[in-house]
Design an enzyme around this catalytic site. Structure first.
Site, PDB file in Angstrom:
ATOM      1  N   HIS A 260       0.864  -1.185   0.000  1.00 32.34           N
ATOM      2  CA  HIS A 260       0.000   0.000   0.000  1.00 32.34           C
ATOM      3  C   HIS A 260       0.897   1.230   0.000  1.00 32.34           C
ATOM      4  O   HIS A 260       1.352   1.693   1.040  1.00 32.34           O
ATOM      5  CB  HIS A 260      -0.916  -0.007   1.227  1.00 32.34           C
ATOM      6  CG  HIS A 260      -1.948   1.084   1.218  1.00 32.34           C
ATOM      7  ND1 HIS A 260      -3.175   0.950   1.836  1.00 32.34           N
ATOM      8  CD2 HIS A 260      -1.957   2.323   0.676  1.00 32.34           C
ATOM      9  CE1 HIS A 260      -3.873   2.054   1.684  1.00 32.34           C
ATOM     10  NE2 HIS A 260      -3.142   2.914   0.970  1.00 32.34           N
TER      11      HIS A 260
ATOM     12  N   ASP B  28       4.511   4.123  11.308  1.00 36.06           N
ATOM     13  CA  ASP B  28       5.359   5.309  11.407  1.00 36.06           C
ATOM     14  C   ASP B  28       5.337   5.950  12.783  1.00 36.06           C
ATOM     15  O   ASP B  28       6.056   6.922  13.036  1.00 36.06           O
ATOM     16  CB  ASP B  28       4.981   6.340  10.339  1.00 36.06           C
ATOM     17  CG  ASP B  28       3.547   6.839  10.464  1.00 36.06           C
ATOM     18  OD1 ASP B  28       2.810   6.342  11.346  1.00 36.06           O
ATOM     19  OD2 ASP B  28       3.157   7.725   9.679  1.00 36.06           O
ATOM     20  N   GLY B  29       4.497   5.442  13.701  1.00 33.62           N
ATOM     21  CA  GLY B  29       4.399   6.027  15.032  1.00 33.62           C
ATOM     22  C   GLY B  29       3.560   7.281  15.075  1.00 33.62           C
ATOM     23  O   GLY B  29       3.319   7.831  16.159  1.00 33.62           O
TER      24      GLY B  29
ATOM     25  N   HIS C   4       1.385   4.998  -2.386  1.00 33.61           N
ATOM     26  CA  HIS C   4       0.833   5.827  -3.467  1.00 33.61           C
ATOM     27  C   HIS C   4       1.890   6.464  -4.359  1.00 33.61           C
ATOM     28  O   HIS C   4       1.628   6.722  -5.534  1.00 33.61           O
ATOM     29  CB  HIS C   4      -0.038   6.936  -2.870  1.00 33.61           C
ATOM     30  CG  HIS C   4      -1.256   6.443  -2.172  1.00 33.61           C
ATOM     31  ND1 HIS C   4      -2.408   6.095  -2.838  1.00 33.61           N
ATOM     32  CD2 HIS C   4      -1.496   6.205  -0.855  1.00 33.61           C
ATOM     33  CE1 HIS C   4      -3.321   5.674  -1.957  1.00 33.61           C
ATOM     34  NE2 HIS C   4      -2.781   5.729  -0.757  1.00 33.61           N
TER      35      HIS C   4
ATOM     36  N   ASP D  91       1.901   3.440   3.215  1.00 37.71           N
ATOM     37  CA  ASP D  91       0.882   4.394   2.766  1.00 37.71           C
ATOM     38  C   ASP D  91       1.570   5.694   2.341  1.00 37.71           C
ATOM     39  O   ASP D  91       1.057   6.784   2.572  1.00 37.71           O
ATOM     40  CB  ASP D  91      -0.160   4.653   3.860  1.00 37.71           C
ATOM     41  CG  ASP D  91      -1.441   5.277   3.314  1.00 37.71           C
ATOM     42  OD1 ASP D  91      -1.608   5.342   2.079  1.00 37.71           O
ATOM     43  OD2 ASP D  91      -2.280   5.719   4.122  1.00 37.71           O
TER      44      ASP D  91
END
Length: 379
Positions: free
Chosen positions: A54, A243-244, A56, A268
């Protein structure tokens, strides 16, 4: 070619070993120092290659842009973070824009590009829910139909392997059932579905949840929502942005603890990935800006999160060092788990004889020393 290290990831443990690579495959595994080697990586870790299903965009290029040179650049450069394969991911837009994006990915796929492999296409939107649309442009969100999807899949030449959709808007789960019966993984996301609606979507063929915690109904002890469903349905997969920022380290730990075998790390990532802090771009027609913590936010209105700039190797570090997820579980989330989800684990996701030679050499600080994509080194 033979490479070796005192720490090669075999059978869920680090072993002193050699890996022989021939014609893009792992030919044999030998004990350490058994044969002369081409590259000795010392104590650095040799692990399976990473996969991002996932994502982009990258370095100023977005899947929806439909420019072949942008996709070629992305695939060649993304190996720097250990990614050996990815699924270019669309965002909700007009039929024409999405059609062109799909055709472009299919065209580049046929050209057998250098770098990371195109594993398929992740079709995120336009069959989403307005309330949980996130950064997806609402003017293009529509109700999905089998007929329209068939046209999209034709444009993609069969490469759509994942679709993110809101199943509560799919009457009698007609589209969900069609997709499941035709080899497309249905992932519930950007959805206002209830726990029960999610249950019946899964029963009718959905297999996963998109970026768990984000773009979905929240958990409450009396109203369990999609987050509750993602935690409870143990045999489903779930993507999660590690990513936190999108989810705290504590939330990451909770999810990975709930179903360690079926978590899939995703970036993402947006086109602003690899660009400096403060850079602004248009994403789905909306302006986004990179914050100092690496997150990407809409510049107007709520200034909500719009995606990430996460590198997969850094996501692995966050999972292990901050979220306290066991290394074996964290590593599986970006290696064998996405391949199990895509049903490609018979040739990818492990360091085994006969498997594709997708391999990453990691330093102790999780920086990438070398990436092999089907045996070809890129760093």
């Amino acid at each position: 070619m033979i490479i070796q290290s005192t720490r090669v990831w075999l059978a869920s443990q680090f072993v002193r070993a050699q890996v022989e690579i021939e014609d893009g495959k792992i030919a044999s595994i030998y004990p350490y120092a058994f044969k002369d080697v081409d590259y000795d990586y010392g104590d650095n870790r040799i692990v399976p290659g990473f996969y991002d299903i996932h994502t982009h965009g990258y370095d100023g290029w977005d899947t929806n842009d439909a420019t072949p040179e942008g996709l070629h650049h992305w695939l060649k450069e993304i190996v720097k973070e250990g990614v050996c394969g990815l699924c270019p991911t669309t965002i909700t837009q007009s039929h024409e824009v999405l059609s062109n994006a799909l055709k472009n990915v299919a065209k580049v796929y046929e050209e057998k590009p250098e770098g990371a492999e195109i594993l398929g296409i992740h079709f995120e939107g336009p069959y989403l829910d307005m309330h949980y649309k996130g950064a997806q442009p609402e003017e293009y969100i529509i109700k999905g139909t089998v007929e329209e999807f068939k046209q999209y899949q034709e444009d993609a030449k069969g490469l759509i392997k994942i679709i993110t959709m809101a199943p509560e808007h799919d009457d009698d789960f007609t589209l969900v059932k069609y997709l499941a019966h035709n080899g497309v993984n249905v992932s519930i996301g950007h959805s206002n579905a209830t726990y029960d609606e999610a249950l019946f979507a899964i029963a009718n063929g959905a297999r996963s949840f998109t970026h768990v915690y984000n773009g979905m109904t929240a958990f409450n002890h009396r109203n369990n929502g999609l987050v509750g469903a993602a935690l409870r349905f143990k045999n489903t997969f779930g993507e999660i942005i590690c990513d936190g920022n999108h989810s705290t380290p504590a939330a990451l730990n909770i999810y990975f603890t709930s179903k360690p075998e079926n978590c899939i790390m995703i970036s993402d990532s947006l086109m602003c990935k690899a660009k400096p802090v403060g850079s602004k771009f248009l994403f789905g027609g909306q302006e986004i800006e990179i914050y100092p913590d690496g997150s990407a936010h809409l510049t107007g209105g709520s200034k909500g999160l719009a995606g990430s700039t996460l590198k997969i190797n850094e996501g692995l570090k966050i999972l292990v060092e901050k979220a306290m997820v066991p290394f074996e579980v964290a590593l599986a989330s970006c290696t064998c788990n996405p391949m199990r989800y895509l049903k490609m684990d018979d040739c990818k996701g492990y360091i085994k004889s006969g498997y594709d030679a997708d391999i990453v050499v990691l330093a102790d600080d999780y920086s990438v020393i070398q990436t092999y994509c089907k045996g070809v080194s890129y760093l």
